[in-house]
Design a protein around this motif. Structure first.
Motif, PDB file in Angstrom:
ATOM      1  N   ILE A  73      46.739  27.428 -22.311  1.00 12.89           N
ATOM      2  CA  ILE A  73      47.202  28.764 -22.308  1.00 12.89           C
ATOM      3  C   ILE A  73      47.904  29.361 -23.613  1.00 12.89           C
ATOM      4  O   ILE A  73      48.939  28.657 -23.838  1.00 12.89           O
ATOM      5  CB  ILE A  73      48.416  28.656 -21.102  1.00 12.89           C
ATOM      6  CG1 ILE A  73      47.571  28.395 -19.702  1.00 12.89           C
ATOM      7  CG2 ILE A  73      49.037  30.048 -20.986  1.00 12.89           C
ATOM      8  CD1 ILE A  73      48.491  28.095 -18.714  1.00 12.89           C
ATOM      9  N   GLU A 101      49.136  35.295 -23.190  1.00  8.22           N
ATOM     10  CA  GLU A 101      48.896  36.080 -21.807  1.00  8.22           C
ATOM     11  C   GLU A 101      47.229  35.723 -21.635  1.00  8.22           C
ATOM     12  O   GLU A 101      46.673  36.344 -20.771  1.00  8.22           O
ATOM     13  CB  GLU A 101      48.990  37.622 -21.787  1.00  8.22           C
ATOM     14  CG  GLU A 101      50.668  37.723 -22.030  1.00  8.22           C
ATOM     15  CD  GLU A 101      50.826  39.103 -21.784  1.00  8.22           C
ATOM     16  OE1 GLU A 101      49.832  40.232 -21.871  1.00  8.22           O
ATOM     17  OE2 GLU A 101      51.998  39.747 -21.669  1.00  8.22           O
ATOM     18  N   VAL A 116      44.143  32.843 -21.102  1.00  4.38           N
ATOM     19  CA  VAL A 116      43.743  31.378 -21.044  1.00  4.38           C
ATOM     20  C   VAL A 116      42.631  31.030 -22.007  1.00  4.38           C
ATOM     21  O   VAL A 116      41.652  31.783 -21.751  1.00  4.38           O
ATOM     22  CB  VAL A 116      43.442  30.977 -19.628  1.00  4.38           C
ATOM     23  CG1 VAL A 116      42.889  29.548 -19.413  1.00  4.38           C
ATOM     24  CG2 VAL A 116      44.288  31.404 -18.669  1.00  4.38           C
ATOM     25  N   PRO A 122      42.648  36.228 -18.630  1.00  7.26           N
ATOM     26  CA  PRO A 122      44.252  36.314 -18.345  1.00  7.26           C
ATOM     27  C   PRO A 122      44.467  35.050 -17.304  1.00  7.26           C
ATOM     28  O   PRO A 122      45.568  34.441 -17.266  1.00  7.26           O
ATOM     29  CB  PRO A 122      44.499  37.549 -17.825  1.00  7.26           C
ATOM     30  CG  PRO A 122      43.690  38.595 -18.221  1.00  7.26           C
ATOM     31  CD  PRO A 122      42.020  37.932 -18.238  1.00  7.26           C
ATOM     32  N   ARG A 123      43.564  34.672 -16.349  1.00 14.05           N
ATOM     33  CA  ARG A 123      43.671  33.943 -15.255  1.00 14.05           C
ATOM     34  C   ARG A 123      42.428  33.232 -15.218  1.00 14.05           C
ATOM     35  O   ARG A 123      41.393  33.690 -15.190  1.00 14.05           O
ATOM     36  CB  ARG A 123      43.925  34.561 -13.996  1.00 14.05           C
ATOM     37  CG  ARG A 123      45.214  35.390 -14.083  1.00 14.05           C
ATOM     38  CD  ARG A 123      46.482  34.987 -14.450  1.00 14.05           C
ATOM     39  NE  ARG A 123      47.207  33.932 -13.504  1.00 14.05           N
ATOM     40  CZ  ARG A 123      47.937  34.362 -12.423  1.00 14.05           C
ATOM     41  NH1 ARG A 123      48.349  35.446 -12.247  1.00 14.05           N
ATOM     42  NH2 ARG A 123      48.332  33.567 -11.543  1.00 14.05           N
ATOM     43  N   ASP A 158      51.244  29.431 -14.631  1.00 15.48           N
ATOM     44  CA  ASP A 158      50.658  29.750 -13.476  1.00 15.48           C
ATOM     45  C   ASP A 158      49.509  30.807 -13.836  1.00 15.48           C
ATOM     46  O   ASP A 158      48.694  31.320 -13.102  1.00 15.48           O
ATOM     47  CB  ASP A 158      51.573  30.589 -12.399  1.00 15.48           C
ATOM     48  CG  ASP A 158      52.206  31.699 -12.988  1.00 15.48           C
ATOM     49  OD1 ASP A 158      51.904  32.181 -14.232  1.00 15.48           O
ATOM     50  OD2 ASP A 158      53.052  32.460 -12.417  1.00 15.48           O
ATOM     51  N   ARG A 159      49.058  30.745 -15.129  1.00 19.59           N
ATOM     52  CA  ARG A 159      47.829  31.335 -15.509  1.00 19.59           C
ATOM     53  C   ARG A 159      46.584  30.591 -15.260  1.00 19.59           C
ATOM     54  O   ARG A 159      45.539  31.230 -15.050  1.00 19.59           O
ATOM     55  CB  ARG A 159      47.844  31.764 -17.004  1.00 19.59           C
ATOM     56  CG  ARG A 159      48.807  32.997 -17.277  1.00 19.59           C
ATOM     57  CD  ARG A 159      48.559  33.654 -18.614  1.00 19.59           C
ATOM     58  NE  ARG A 159      49.514  34.822 -18.691  1.00 19.59           N
ATOM     59  CZ  ARG A 159      49.269  36.079 -18.455  1.00 19.59           C
ATOM     60  NH1 ARG A 159      48.144  36.328 -17.680  1.00 19.59           N
ATOM     61  NH2 ARG A 159      50.149  36.818 -18.398  1.00 19.59           N
TER      62      ARG A 159
END
Length: 409
Positions: A228, A231, A233, A242-243, A365-366
């Motif tokens: 990470i 903002e 990954v 982003p996630r 939490d990404r």
């Protein structure tokens, strides 16, 4: 090519269910898998939605049976000798998780996840056009003696306390539901809510087709590292999305290690043989609990499989385990035609307390973890999709997820 909102690593039934759930929330999604959709345990599982299986494998009952089972290299639970030293720390965790207090905690968490899975399944199937693939045959567990029946009563009483319906049957009542069982079985228990899918591989491929049809991208690549950075990954050093959702089954813990999470995931190496559909007149799913395997009905076959071999990812398959279950199935169902079967082995990712890992990574939490369902991946797939969707979009999870946190280890 535009960057997706979310990347899901893993194209098994859990990963693809999560991807479809995220699409349903308006997000653009890419799925990456080392082999492609339905290549692992999702291809050859027992095809069951086993919502009543709330009792963890890690339990006092298993600890009592384990020494006898482990002495039989073809029995319900085995550890190959060459793997024993390597798995010893995992087995110690398993033993600790089997203590009564820990088992009660795991049962409560598993029950909540199963309740959510059952609530979510039919809406999920309907939303994705797959309701026609659901089957509701129910499950019959036969007993060879009054002693075996009595030994199972505590588990049935626990299910009753949690509102799971079932009926204890006499031999005559059992014959009405499933004729042809060997005389050795004197009674049984029938669970109506034990559902199944037409074929697990076809279902998982149908999920992939639906996902792509709705604009999703499927990519084949092996992922080894996540990171990470701000903002974003990064996947194997490159900015990706982003996630990210990590749902890579038995390979997940290796990837999670790059984020600082050391998760004691092992593989339940499951075996089965799939016979032609006319191999026997099978009207329900059959669970032979004392022998650790099932006989299940697919639309185009009869599948005999189960058991647990804790042997890691590298050892070659030991198909004598599949044959041993097939031989027992023939003894238990004398009319079963065991010819023309195809054998299979798959890796079912499992944690020592029998609960999956659901929630954010240690690094942030990404990255959301969604793996480790053991032999219940299909069963819990719709619940996993709901929880992943909640977590990725910042909504309160549908159930309490702290029991499933990676930080519990």
């Amino acid at each position: 090519m535009s960057q997706p909102d979310v990347i899901v690593i893993g194209a098994g039934v859990v990963g693809l269910s999560a991807a479809l759930g995220l699409q349903g929330r308006g997000l653009s999604v890419t799925v990456i898998d080392r082999e492609g959709p339905a290549a692992g345990a999702s291809a050859g599982n027992a095809s069951c939605f086993a919502f009543s299986e709330i009792m963890p494998l890690a339990s006092p009952a298993t600890l009592m049976k384990a020494p006898r089972w482990l002495l039989d290299p073809l029995g319900p639970l085995t550890v190959p000798p060459r793997y024993a030293a390597r798995i010893a720390p995992w087995m110690m965790r398993f033993a600790m998780a089997s203590l009564p207090g820990r088992m009660r905690h795991s049962t409560e968490a598993q029950t909540a996840l199963m309740d959510l899975a059952r609530t979510e399944l039919e809406p999920f199937l309907q939303a994705n056009g797959h309701s026609n693939l659901l089957r509701k045959y129910g499950n019959l567990q036969p007993y060879e003696s009054e002693r075996e029946f009595r030994a199972n009563l505590p588990a049935w009483e626990a299910r009753e306390r949690h509102g799971i319906g079932f009926r204890h049957l006499t031999r005559a009542e059992m014959d009405d539901i499933q004729p042809g069982l060997a005389p050795r079985f004197i009674s049984g228990t029938f669970t109506p809510s034990y559902w199944s899918i037409s074929d697990p591989k076809d279902y998982t491929l149908a999920l992939a087709e639906r996902f792509v049809g709705q604009g999703g991208r499927l990519e084949q690549a092996a992922v080894s590292q996540l990171g990470i950075v701000g903002e974003m990954v990064h996947i194997d050093g490159q900015p990706a999305a982003p996630r990210v959702v990590l749902a890579a089954g038995a390979h997940s813990h290796r990837i999670a290690r790059s984020l600082g999470d050391r998760i004691p995931l092992e593989t339940e190496r499951g075996y089965n043989t799939t016979l032609p559909v006319d191999a026997v007149d099978l009207r329900v799913q059959l669970t032979f609990g004392g022998h650790g395997f099932m006989v299940t009905r697919l639309d185009d076959g009869i599948r005999v499989g189960g058991a647990v071999e804790l042997g890691g990812l590298e050892a070659p398959p030991n198909y004598r385990r599949a044959q041993a279950m097939l031989d027992k199935a023939k003894a238990f169902l004398p009319e079963l035609d065991t010819s023309n079967g195809g054998q299979w082995m798959g890796f079912r990712p499992t944690l020592p307390d029998t609960l999956p890992v659901i929630g954010p990574s240690r690094a942030g939490d990404r990255v959301i973890y969604a793996f480790g369902n053991g032999h219940l991946g299909l069963t819990q797939s719709a619940a996993m999709a709901r929880l992943v969707g909640d977590l990725v979009t910042g909504q309160p999870p549908a159930i309490e997820i702290s029991p499933f946190a990676a930080s519990r280890f």
